[in-house]
Design a protein around this motif. Sequence first.
Motif, short mmCIF file in Angstrom:
data_model
loop_
_atom_site.label_atom_id
_atom_site.label_comp_id
_atom_site.label_asym_id
_atom_site.label_seq_id
_atom_site.Cartn_x
_atom_site.Cartn_y
_atom_site.Cartn_z
N SER A 1 -97.42 4.00 -5.96
CA SER A 1 -97.26 5.00 -4.48
C SER A 1 -98.47 4.51 -3.48
O SER A 1 -99.57 4.13 -3.74
N SER A 2 -98.18 4.74 -2.46
CA SER A 2 -99.20 4.70 -1.38
C SER A 2 -100.13 6.07 -0.97
O SER A 2 -101.11 6.10 -0.55
N SER A 3 -99.78 7.01 -2.04
CA SER A 3 -100.38 8.31 -1.78
C SER A 3 -101.26 8.81 -3.07
O SER A 3 -100.72 9.21 -4.02
P1 NAP Z 1 -88.60 9.92 1.27
O1 NAP Z 1 -88.27 11.18 0.38
O2 NAP Z 1 -89.03 10.16 2.59
O3 NAP Z 1 -89.55 9.15 0.29
C1 NAP Z 1 -89.66 7.87 0.92
C2 NAP Z 1 -91.20 7.38 0.16
O4 NAP Z 1 -91.48 6.23 0.40
C3 NAP Z 1 -92.31 8.19 0.65
O5 NAP Z 1 -92.62 9.38 -0.20
C4 NAP Z 1 -93.50 7.35 0.43
O6 NAP Z 1 -93.74 7.55 -0.91
C5 NAP Z 1 -92.96 5.91 0.62
N1 NAP Z 1 -93.40 5.43 2.04
C6 NAP Z 1 -92.92 6.05 3.23
N2 NAP Z 1 -93.51 5.45 4.05
C7 NAP Z 1 -94.13 4.26 3.65
C8 NAP Z 1 -95.07 3.36 4.24
N3 NAP Z 1 -95.15 3.45 5.48
N4 NAP Z 1 -95.57 2.54 3.43
C9 NAP Z 1 -95.43 2.49 1.84
N5 NAP Z 1 -94.43 3.64 1.30
C10 NAP Z 1 -93.90 4.60 2.25
O7 NAP Z 1 -87.19 9.12 1.48
P2 NAP Z 1 -86.02 9.29 0.51
O8 NAP Z 1 -85.07 10.36 0.94
O9 NAP Z 1 -86.41 9.17 -1.09
O10 NAP Z 1 -85.27 7.97 0.92
C11 NAP Z 1 -85.98 6.60 0.68
C12 NAP Z 1 -85.19 5.52 1.06
O11 NAP Z 1 -83.73 5.51 0.57
C13 NAP Z 1 -84.69 5.58 2.72
O12 NAP Z 1 -84.85 4.42 3.40
C14 NAP Z 1 -83.06 6.13 2.77
O13 NAP Z 1 -82.55 5.91 3.80
C15 NAP Z 1 -82.86 5.30 1.37
N6 NAP Z 1 -81.53 5.74 0.76
C16 NAP Z 1 -80.68 4.88 0.28
C17 NAP Z 1 -79.49 5.06 -0.50
C18 NAP Z 1 -78.93 4.02 -1.14
O14 NAP Z 1 -77.58 4.29 -1.43
N7 NAP Z 1 -79.26 2.91 -1.24
C19 NAP Z 1 -79.26 6.53 -0.53
C20 NAP Z 1 -80.25 7.62 -0.10
C21 NAP Z 1 -81.19 7.03 0.55
P3 NAP Z 1 -95.48 7.19 -1.44
O15 NAP Z 1 -96.08 8.27 -0.68
O16 NAP Z 1 -95.44 7.59 -2.87
O17 NAP Z 1 -95.84 5.85 -1.08
#
Ligand code: NAP
Length: 347
Positions: free
Chosen positions: A205-207
């Motif tokens: 994690s980055s947090s």
């Molecule tokens: P989320 O709740 O916003 O979580 C994303 C996490 O990524 C954050 O909590 C953070 O975790 C990390 N992060 C964010 N900005 C960052 C940065 N600049 N550098 C490093 N780490 C960072 O999002 P989510 O709803 O879980 O979705 C995550 C991604 O999956 C999105 O892009 C979404 O579109 C995609 N997605 C894909 C599918 C698929 O079928 N493949 C389905 C749903 C969602 P830390 O604080 O721990 O670093």
Amino acid sequence: MSITKGYAVQEATSPLVPFNFERREVRPHDVQIEILYCGVCHSDIHQVRGEWGNSIYPMVPGHEIVGRVTAVGHHVKNFTVGDLAGVGCLVDSCQTCPSCQQGLEQFCDTGMVGTYNSLDKEGQITYGGYSTQIVVDEKFTLKVSDKLPLAGVAPLLCAGITTYSPLRYVGVKKGDKVAVLGLGGLGHMAVKFAVAFGAEVTMLSSSPSKKEDALKLGAHHFALTSDEATMNSLASSFDYILNTVSAQHDYNTYLNLLRVNGTMIIVGVPPAPTPVHAFPLIMKRRSIIGSLIGGIAETQEMLDFCAEHNIVSEVEVINMDYINEAYERMLKSDVRYRFVIDLASLK
Ligand code: NAP
Ligand code: ZN
């Protein structure tokens, strides 16, 4: 036609605002669902803001839907009025291509019909779960157990299946070393599933503030991605990395954490491409794969698994009119660990 209350954006730069629209009448194979809760996925933000280049406006987002059946068409077999039901990311597909026949409707040759930001077979824009009701073919409607708290079930319909499916596909088992990159909506579900499948799980994690939570969620270890010494010590140590990060980051750094034959599974979808160097791949025969949600049968399997193992999402329940603030907080990685809209606040 029935008038439905929702929240929509009219263009990429607008906030979400109230929007009334019409749902279709219930057809013979349809289920009509009063939406009780809808999760807020980072994909909603990407699409609302036009970051993937596929956005259709007006857009009513939301694909983590749970609610109660209020009407069924006369050919519907598996649902009756009063049942709990769920709808995930897709509401239709061709149902005849090889992918659909294997239960991989998300990879339909003619393209799945998304729950929102899609055109249905009649060419109408589909509208998602930031709304009071939805009408869906029963083939794309999921059974929801009444054993689990409903707000925590909603995110299973996307965050749950998106992490369950690839962990099952690669066959994560007892003793495997799995790292989850990014502790948000997808990441926290990935930790729960990987732990449930018997893996030794490390949260990357980055947090720094999320360490305690990661361990509470069941992760065995926590590593801060900005801590160079820790990251160096983790070189060549994981069988799998499930990458859920939504923003730009360097894949190569994390590939180096995989063992021989290790696999990085990409589920996060940063808006811009990321260069991948050959060296981290060839040096230990590592691979990168991607995964998109999951098919309908597997989504039902995941929901049943969660009911059996008492797995739900950790949620912060919000009113509909908090949605624009919720997006801002998600963009700052400030969500623990899924916002879920209580649709009673829109009625
Ligand atoms: P989320 O709740 O916003 O979580 C994303 C996490 O990524 C954050 O909590 C953070 O975790 C990390 N992060 C964010 N900005 C960052 C940065 N600049 N550098 C490093 N780490 C960072 O999002 P989510 O709803 O879980 O979705 C995550 C991604 O999956 C999105 O892009 C979404 O579109 C995609 N997605 C894909 C599918 C698929 O079928 N493949 C389905 C749903 C969602 P830390 O604080 O721990 O670093
Ligand atoms: Zn989603």
